[in-house]
Design an enzyme around this catalytic site. Structure first.
Site, PDB file in Angstrom:
ATOM      1  N   LYS A 111      -2.415  -2.507   2.532  1.00 41.31           N
ATOM      2  CA  LYS A 111      -3.391  -1.478   2.916  1.00 41.31           C
ATOM      3  C   LYS A 111      -4.825  -1.931   2.678  1.00 41.31           C
ATOM      4  O   LYS A 111      -5.716  -1.579   3.441  1.00 41.31           O
ATOM      5  CB  LYS A 111      -3.115  -0.168   2.171  1.00 41.31           C
ATOM      6  CG  LYS A 111      -1.858   0.521   2.681  1.00 41.31           C
ATOM      7  CD  LYS A 111      -1.830   1.990   2.355  1.00 41.31           C
ATOM      8  CE  LYS A 111      -0.654   2.640   3.089  1.00 41.31           C
ATOM      9  NZ  LYS A 111      -0.497   4.042   2.828  1.00 41.31           N
ATOM     10  N   LYS A 194       6.197  -1.823  10.023  1.00 36.98           N
ATOM     11  CA  LYS A 194       6.714  -0.488   9.726  1.00 36.98           C
ATOM     12  C   LYS A 194       6.079   0.579  10.627  1.00 36.98           C
ATOM     13  O   LYS A 194       4.875   0.519  10.882  1.00 36.98           O
ATOM     14  CB  LYS A 194       6.394  -0.180   8.251  1.00 36.98           C
ATOM     15  CG  LYS A 194       7.027   1.054   7.697  1.00 36.98           C
ATOM     16  CD  LYS A 194       6.560   1.319   6.267  1.00 36.98           C
ATOM     17  CE  LYS A 194       5.256   2.079   6.227  1.00 36.98           C
ATOM     18  NZ  LYS A 194       5.101   2.969   5.068  1.00 36.98           N
ATOM     19  N   LYS A 197       1.961   6.324   9.994  1.00 43.26           N
ATOM     20  CA  LYS A 197       1.022   7.336  10.495  1.00 43.26           C
ATOM     21  C   LYS A 197      -0.325   6.712  10.800  1.00 43.26           C
ATOM     22  O   LYS A 197      -1.048   7.174  11.669  1.00 43.26           O
ATOM     23  CB  LYS A 197       0.767   8.405   9.421  1.00 43.26           C
ATOM     24  CG  LYS A 197       1.947   9.258   9.091  1.00 43.26           C
ATOM     25  CD  LYS A 197       1.490  10.380   8.162  1.00 43.26           C
ATOM     26  CE  LYS A 197       2.415  10.516   6.977  1.00 43.26           C
ATOM     27  NZ  LYS A 197       1.976   9.756   5.799  1.00 43.26           N
TER      28      LYS A 197
HETATM   29  N1  AQP Z   1       8.759   3.576   8.836  1.00 47.08           N
HETATM   30  C1  AQP Z   1       9.436   4.213   7.886  1.00 47.08           C
HETATM   31  N2  AQP Z   1      10.776   4.118   7.825  1.00 47.08           N
HETATM   32  C2  AQP Z   1      11.488   4.786   6.868  1.00 47.08           C
HETATM   33  N3  AQP Z   1      10.897   5.571   5.939  1.00 47.08           N
HETATM   34  C3  AQP Z   1       9.561   5.688   5.980  1.00 47.08           C
HETATM   35  N4  AQP Z   1       8.679   6.380   5.221  1.00 47.08           N
HETATM   36  C4  AQP Z   1       7.423   6.169   5.671  1.00 47.08           C
HETATM   37  N5  AQP Z   1       7.444   5.346   6.724  1.00 47.08           N
HETATM   38  C5  AQP Z   1       8.759   5.014   6.940  1.00 47.08           C
HETATM   39  C6  AQP Z   1       9.064   7.223   4.103  1.00 47.08           C
HETATM   40  O1  AQP Z   1       8.435   8.482   4.245  1.00 47.08           O
HETATM   41  C7  AQP Z   1       8.082   8.982   2.958  1.00 47.08           C
HETATM   42  C8  AQP Z   1       6.648   9.377   2.925  1.00 47.08           C
HETATM   43  O2  AQP Z   1       5.786   8.303   3.169  1.00 47.08           O
HETATM   44  P1  AQP Z   1       4.204   8.566   3.175  1.00 47.08           P
HETATM   45  O3  AQP Z   1       3.773   9.089   4.478  1.00 47.08           O
HETATM   46  O4  AQP Z   1       3.813   9.376   2.010  1.00 47.08           O
HETATM   47  O5  AQP Z   1       3.603   7.170   2.931  1.00 47.08           O
HETATM   48  P2  AQP Z   1       3.852   5.850   3.675  1.00 47.08           P
HETATM   49  O6  AQP Z   1       5.153   5.284   3.233  1.00 47.08           O
HETATM   50  O7  AQP Z   1       2.635   5.028   3.413  1.00 47.08           O
HETATM   51  O8  AQP Z   1       3.983   6.277   5.206  1.00 47.08           O
HETATM   52  P3  AQP Z   1       3.049   5.933   6.386  1.00 47.08           P
HETATM   53  O9  AQP Z   1       3.511   6.607   7.601  1.00 47.08           O
HETATM   54  O10 AQP Z   1       2.903   4.442   6.469  1.00 47.08           O
HETATM   55  O11 AQP Z   1       1.718   6.629   5.965  1.00 47.08           O
HETATM   56  P4  AQP Z   1       0.264   6.060   5.946  1.00 47.08           P
HETATM   57  O12 AQP Z   1       0.073   5.422   7.273  1.00 47.08           O
HETATM   58  O13 AQP Z   1      -0.607   7.250   5.709  1.00 47.08           O
HETATM   59  O14 AQP Z   1       0.228   5.098   4.802  1.00 47.08           O
HETATM   60  C9  AQP Z   1       8.430   7.899   1.945  1.00 47.08           C
HETATM   61  O15 AQP Z   1       9.698   8.213   1.378  1.00 47.08           O
HETATM   62  C10 AQP Z   1       8.539   6.666   2.795  1.00 47.08           C
HETATM   63  O16 AQP Z   1       9.434   5.722   2.236  1.00 47.08           O
END
Ligand code: AQP
Length: 332
Positions: A111, A194, A197
């Site tokens: 990040k 991955k 969001k």
């Molecule tokens: N691509 C994914 N596949 C499976 N599980 C996922 N999770 C996130 N992306 C995937 C799971 O969703 C939960 C919440 O994640 P989060 O949104 O709090 O943070 P993150 O993992 O950083 O997700 P993003 O979408 O990548 O968010 P941003 O872009 O804001 O950082 C967790 O249980 C995670 O494992």
């Protein structure tokens, strides 16, 4: 009863990865555990957020939890900033967490990227706050996607360090629950990245808010390779996009990857994508409709969050008071 804690950042629309990696599993676990499902707004501000957007997405995430099947009458649903114990415990734990442990965290490296010197301290300390979230409730189980495994291991190490310093077995060691066939859903534009969001391309993900037409378009445009689908799981080895799409299909039908590969062996991508889009619309359509219905009554969502915060605080307050006593803080 064992206790679950998990959460999602209100940093935008929830996507299929959040659903298959997290929320769907929570729905399935909620009757077997005491569950606390948080909207982790303190985590969200580790990267800049627009305040009005943050308020909006916090309600949206709450609505999505409920629309996906979380029962707010049994599970605790609340936003993190309403329970001050998260921030308090995070500080206490940050004082016993060696910097070397945080330096190993790959999510920070991903990040922060090239902006390592200019990102906020909060982004670096994120995993300590996550440990505090879990330990504040003495949670025993944490259902998450594969990407959070390293943070969970750190939370266990921090719990061990605290227990060793202040009293054996004060914190239970939380167990990760990484469940299902799609524990790491990948971007539709790049099967090695991955689904996230914060990806700038909306075509990289299926949002839980997307309508049928958008889901169909995104799946049709998803990156693939020129070959037909393989005859065996081994044939997916160097085909990340095919592996991702078949993995999504498997997860949405609750089948194994092997069964799904056999079902589509030799089929070309255009036909498979049509089936996948229909399936995704069937599963996600009702969630989007229910979510829209709930969001039409934001006061009701706020009531659920307020009630959830009271219940969460009732569990957290005695734990944080006990931690302060162990650490040696006087409470006259
Ligand atoms: N691509 C994914 N596949 C499976 N599980 C996922 N999770 C996130 N992306 C995937 C799971 O969703 C939960 C919440 O994640 P989060 O949104 O709090 O943070 P993150 O993992 O950083 O997700 P993003 O979408 O990548 O968010 P941003 O872009 O804001 O950082 C967790 O249980 C995670 O494992």
């Amino acid at each position: 009863m064992d206790r679950i804690f998990s959460g999602i950042q209100p940093t935008g629309n929830l996507h299929l990865g959040n659903y298959l990696g997290a929320v769907r599993n929570w729905v399935r676990l909620q009757n077997d555990y005491e569950c606390i499902f948080c909207i982790v707004d303190l985590h969200a501000i580790t990267v800049p957020q627009d305040p009005a957007e943050l308020r909006r997405t916090t309600r949206e995430v709450a609505a999505t939890y409920i629309a996906a099947g979380i029962n707010p009458n049994s599970a605790v649903i609340f936003n993190q900033s309403t329970v001050s114990g998260h921030a308090e415990l995070s500080w206490l734990l940050s004082c016993i967490t060696p910097l070397g442990w945080l330096n190993r965290m790959t999510q920070f490296k991903d990040k922060a990227g090239k902006n390592r010197e200019s990102v906020g301290l909060g982004l670096y300390a994120y995993p300590v706050l996550m440990a505090a979230d879990i330990l504040l409730y003495k949670a025993t189980h944490v259902p998450v996607g594969e990407d959070q495994k390293q943070h969970l291991e750190l939370a266990r190490d921090i719990a061990i360090a605290f227990n060793r310093q202040f009293g054996e077995d004060f914190f239970p060691l939380p167990e990760p629950q990484i469940l299902g066939t799609a524990t790491r859903v990948m971007s539709l534009r790049d099967g090695t990245k991955k689904m996230s969001k914060s990806d700038i391309s909306d075509y990289s993900r299926i949002n839980l808010t997307d309508d049928a037409e958008t889901i169909d378009l995104k799946i049709r445009k998803a990156k693939t390779d020129p070959d037909a689908l393989p005859e065996s799981v081994e044939g997916l080895g160097s085909r990340p996009e095919a592996a991702n799409l078949l993995g999504i299909y498997a997860a949405l039908t609750d089948a194994s990857l092997g069964e799904t590969v056999s079902r589509f062996a030799g089929v070309d991508f255009s036909r498979f994508k049509k089936d996948l889009a229909e399936l995704a619309v069937t599963v996600l359509g009702p969630i989007a409709a229910e979510r829209a219905r709930l969001l039409a009554a934001p006061d009701h969502i706020d009531t659920i969050l307020r009630h959830g915060a009271e219940r969460a605080n009732a569990i957290a307050a005695p734990n944080i008071a006990h931690v302060k006593e162990l650490v040696g803080f006087l409470s006259p």
